[in-house]
Design a protein around this motif. Structure first.
Motif, PDB file in Angstrom:
ATOM      1  N   ARG A 174       0.861  -1.179   0.000  1.00  8.89           N
ATOM      2  CA  ARG A 174       0.000   0.000   0.000  1.00  8.89           C
ATOM      3  C   ARG A 174       0.897   1.228   0.000  1.00  8.89           C
ATOM      4  N   LYS A 175       0.528   2.242  -0.800  1.00  6.93           N
ATOM      5  CA  LYS A 175       1.286   3.491  -0.859  1.00  6.93           C
ATOM      6  C   LYS A 175       0.343   4.658  -0.613  1.00  6.93           C
ATOM      7  N   PHE A 176       0.855   5.661   0.109  1.00  3.44           N
ATOM      8  CA  PHE A 176       0.074   6.850   0.437  1.00  3.44           C
ATOM      9  C   PHE A 176       0.937   8.089   0.232  1.00  3.44           C
ATOM     10  N   ASN A 177       0.385   9.091  -0.440  1.00  2.00           N
ATOM     11  CA  ASN A 177       1.080  10.375  -0.576  1.00  2.00           C
ATOM     12  C   ASN A 177       1.021  11.098   0.757  1.00  2.00           C
ATOM     13  N   LEU A 178       2.177  11.530   1.232  1.00  2.00           N
ATOM     14  CA  LEU A 178       2.237  12.261   2.489  1.00  2.00           C
ATOM     15  C   LEU A 178       2.078  13.750   2.223  1.00  2.00           C
ATOM     16  N   PRO A 179       1.408  14.471   3.119  1.00  2.00           N
ATOM     17  CA  PRO A 179       1.266  15.913   2.955  1.00  2.00           C
ATOM     18  C   PRO A 179       2.608  16.624   3.111  1.00  2.00           C
ATOM     19  N   ALA A 180       2.668  17.840   2.611  1.00  2.00           N
ATOM     20  CA  ALA A 180       3.910  18.619   2.664  1.00  2.00           C
ATOM     21  C   ALA A 180       4.363  18.883   4.097  1.00  2.00           C
ATOM     22  N   ASN A 181       3.432  18.911   5.047  1.00  2.00           N
ATOM     23  CA  ASN A 181       3.809  19.221   6.429  1.00  2.00           C
ATOM     24  C   ASN A 181       4.150  17.973   7.250  1.00  2.00           C
ATOM     25  N   ALA A 182       4.386  16.836   6.601  1.00  2.00           N
ATOM     26  CA  ALA A 182       4.759  15.624   7.326  1.00  2.00           C
ATOM     27  C   ALA A 182       6.197  15.730   7.822  1.00  2.00           C
ATOM     28  N   ASN A 183       6.407  15.395   9.080  1.00  3.61           N
ATOM     29  CA  ASN A 183       7.740  15.402   9.686  1.00  3.61           C
ATOM     30  C   ASN A 183       8.344  14.014   9.475  1.00  3.61           C
ATOM     31  N   LEU A 184       9.101  13.850   8.414  1.00  2.00           N
ATOM     32  CA  LEU A 184       9.627  12.543   8.021  1.00  2.00           C
ATOM     33  C   LEU A 184      10.665  12.000   8.986  1.00  2.00           C
ATOM     34  N   GLU A 185      11.290  12.864   9.760  1.00  2.00           N
ATOM     35  CA  GLU A 185      12.362  12.437  10.668  1.00  2.00           C
ATOM     36  C   GLU A 185      11.833  11.702  11.900  1.00  2.00           C
ATOM     37  N   ASN A 186      10.551  11.870  12.228  1.00  2.00           N
ATOM     38  CA  ASN A 186      10.031  11.321  13.482  1.00  2.00           C
ATOM     39  C   ASN A 186       8.874  10.350  13.302  1.00  2.00           C
ATOM     40  N   ILE A 187       8.820   9.666  12.165  1.00  7.18           N
ATOM     41  CA  ILE A 187       7.764   8.683  11.932  1.00  7.18           C
ATOM     42  C   ILE A 187       8.010   7.470  12.829  1.00  7.18           C
ATOM     43  N   SER A 188       6.927   6.917  13.377  1.00  6.72           N
ATOM     44  CA  SER A 188       7.048   5.713  14.200  1.00  6.72           C
ATOM     45  C   SER A 188       5.997   4.698  13.761  1.00  6.72           C
ATOM     46  N   ALA A 189       6.292   3.420  14.002  1.00 11.03           N
ATOM     47  CA  ALA A 189       5.369   2.351  13.642  1.00 11.03           C
ATOM     48  C   ALA A 189       5.420   1.263  14.703  1.00 11.03           C
ATOM     49  N   ALA A 190       4.257   0.659  14.965  1.00 11.87           N
ATOM     50  CA  ALA A 190       4.180  -0.440  15.926  1.00 11.87           C
ATOM     51  C   ALA A 190       3.096  -1.398  15.467  1.00 11.87           C
ATOM     52  N   CYS A 191       3.314  -2.687  15.716  1.00  7.83           N
ATOM     53  CA  CYS A 191       2.353  -3.714  15.337  1.00  7.83           C
ATOM     54  C   CYS A 191       1.978  -4.501  16.581  1.00  7.83           C
ATOM     55  N   GLN A 192       0.665  -4.578  16.850  1.00  8.95           N
ATOM     56  CA  GLN A 192       0.200  -5.322  18.015  1.00  8.95           C
ATOM     57  C   GLN A 192      -1.152  -5.932  17.702  1.00  8.95           C
ATOM     58  N   ASP A 193      -1.314  -7.209  18.009  1.00  6.45           N
ATOM     59  CA  ASP A 193      -2.577  -7.927  17.831  1.00  6.45           C
ATOM     60  C   ASP A 193      -3.130  -7.806  16.414  1.00  6.45           C
ATOM     61  N   GLY A 194      -2.255  -7.866  15.408  1.00  5.65           N
ATOM     62  CA  GLY A 194      -2.687  -7.835  14.020  1.00  5.65           C
ATOM     63  C   GLY A 194      -3.059  -6.470  13.492  1.00  5.65           C
ATOM     64  N   VAL A 195      -2.680  -5.422  14.215  1.00  3.40           N
ATOM     65  CA  VAL A 195      -2.964  -4.048  13.787  1.00  3.40           C
ATOM     66  C   VAL A 195      -1.654  -3.267  13.754  1.00  3.40           C
ATOM     67  N   LEU A 196      -1.330  -2.730  12.584  1.00  2.89           N
ATOM     68  CA  LEU A 196      -0.143  -1.893  12.415  1.00  2.89           C
ATOM     69  C   LEU A 196      -0.572  -0.441  12.525  1.00  2.89           C
ATOM     70  N   THR A 197       0.109   0.319  13.362  1.00  2.82           N
ATOM     71  CA  THR A 197      -0.172   1.742  13.514  1.00  2.82           C
ATOM     72  C   THR A 197       1.087   2.524  13.167  1.00  2.82           C
ATOM     73  N   VAL A 198       0.966   3.410  12.172  1.00  2.00           N
ATOM     74  CA  VAL A 198       2.070   4.259  11.746  1.00  2.00           C
ATOM     75  C   VAL A 198       1.673   5.698  12.063  1.00  2.00           C
ATOM     76  N   VAL A 199       2.513   6.385  12.832  1.00  4.86           N
ATOM     77  CA  VAL A 199       2.239   7.775  13.213  1.00  4.86           C
ATOM     78  C   VAL A 199       3.232   8.681  12.494  1.00  4.86           C
ATOM     79  N   VAL A 200       2.688   9.626  11.724  1.00  6.73           N
ATOM     80  CA  VAL A 200       3.502  10.595  11.001  1.00  6.73           C
ATOM     81  C   VAL A 200       3.224  11.962  11.620  1.00  6.73           C
ATOM     82  N   PRO A 201       4.150  12.469  12.446  1.00  2.00           N
ATOM     83  CA  PRO A 201       3.918  13.774  13.073  1.00  2.00           C
ATOM     84  C   PRO A 201       3.885  14.888  12.032  1.00  2.00           C
ATOM     85  N   LYS A 202       3.161  15.942  12.374  1.00  2.00           N
ATOM     86  CA  LYS A 202       3.139  17.125  11.516  1.00  2.00           C
ATOM     87  C   LYS A 202       4.309  18.022  11.903  1.00  2.00           C
ATOM     88  N   ALA A 203       4.919  18.624  10.898  1.00  4.17           N
ATOM     89  CA  ALA A 203       5.983  19.594  11.161  1.00  4.17           C
ATOM     90  C   ALA A 203       5.332  20.864  11.696  1.00  4.17           C
TER      91      ALA A 203
END
Length: 121
Positions: free
Chosen positions: A69-98
């Motif tokens: 799966r691919k998603f276009n990130l907005p211009a204000n996405a803070n690429l340096e601080n993205i985090s991801a975690a997978c628990q109980d079959g659910v992946l959560t990716v957090v992209v902070p805003k700059a």
């Protein structure tokens, strides 16, 4: 090709991508940023191949195979601080805003005026 259902949420300080990846471990999933603007989530669901020869599938409904799966990130996405975690079959990716850029504010200032004489021809 298998698929992963994804919800995308915008919060005041971040964008959150929540993907269903049942049966996958965190080591089976890859999260990348391409070209500084595309979030890429990929992985592979494998079918149980360790079955003996005397077992045959009667029905197969659970998808298997690679997914992407691919998603276009907005211009204000803070690429340096993205985090991801997978628990109980659910992946959560957090992209902070700059933080927002300071808006341009017109300045008002005084220009000193001196006295001089101009020689004109």
């Amino acid at each position: 090709m298998a698929t992963a259902s994804v919800d995308v949420k915008e919060l005041s300080s971040s964008y959150v991508f929540v993907a269903d990846v049942p049966g996958l471990r965190h080591t089976d999933i890859k999260v990348q940023v391409e070209n500084d603007s595309i979030l890429k989530i990929s992985g592979e669901r494998k079918r149980e191949d360790n079955l003996s020869d005397d077992i045959k599938y009667v029905r197969v409904e659970r998808s298997a195979g690679k997914f992407l799966r691919k998603f276009n990130l907005p211009a204000n996405a803070n690429l340096e601080n993205i985090s991801a975690a997978c628990q109980d079959g659910v992946l959560t990716v957090v992209v902070p805003k700059a933080p927002p850029l300071e808006p341009h504010r017109p300045k008002t200032f005084d220009v000193p005026v001196g006295s001089c004489s101009f020689n004109t021809p």
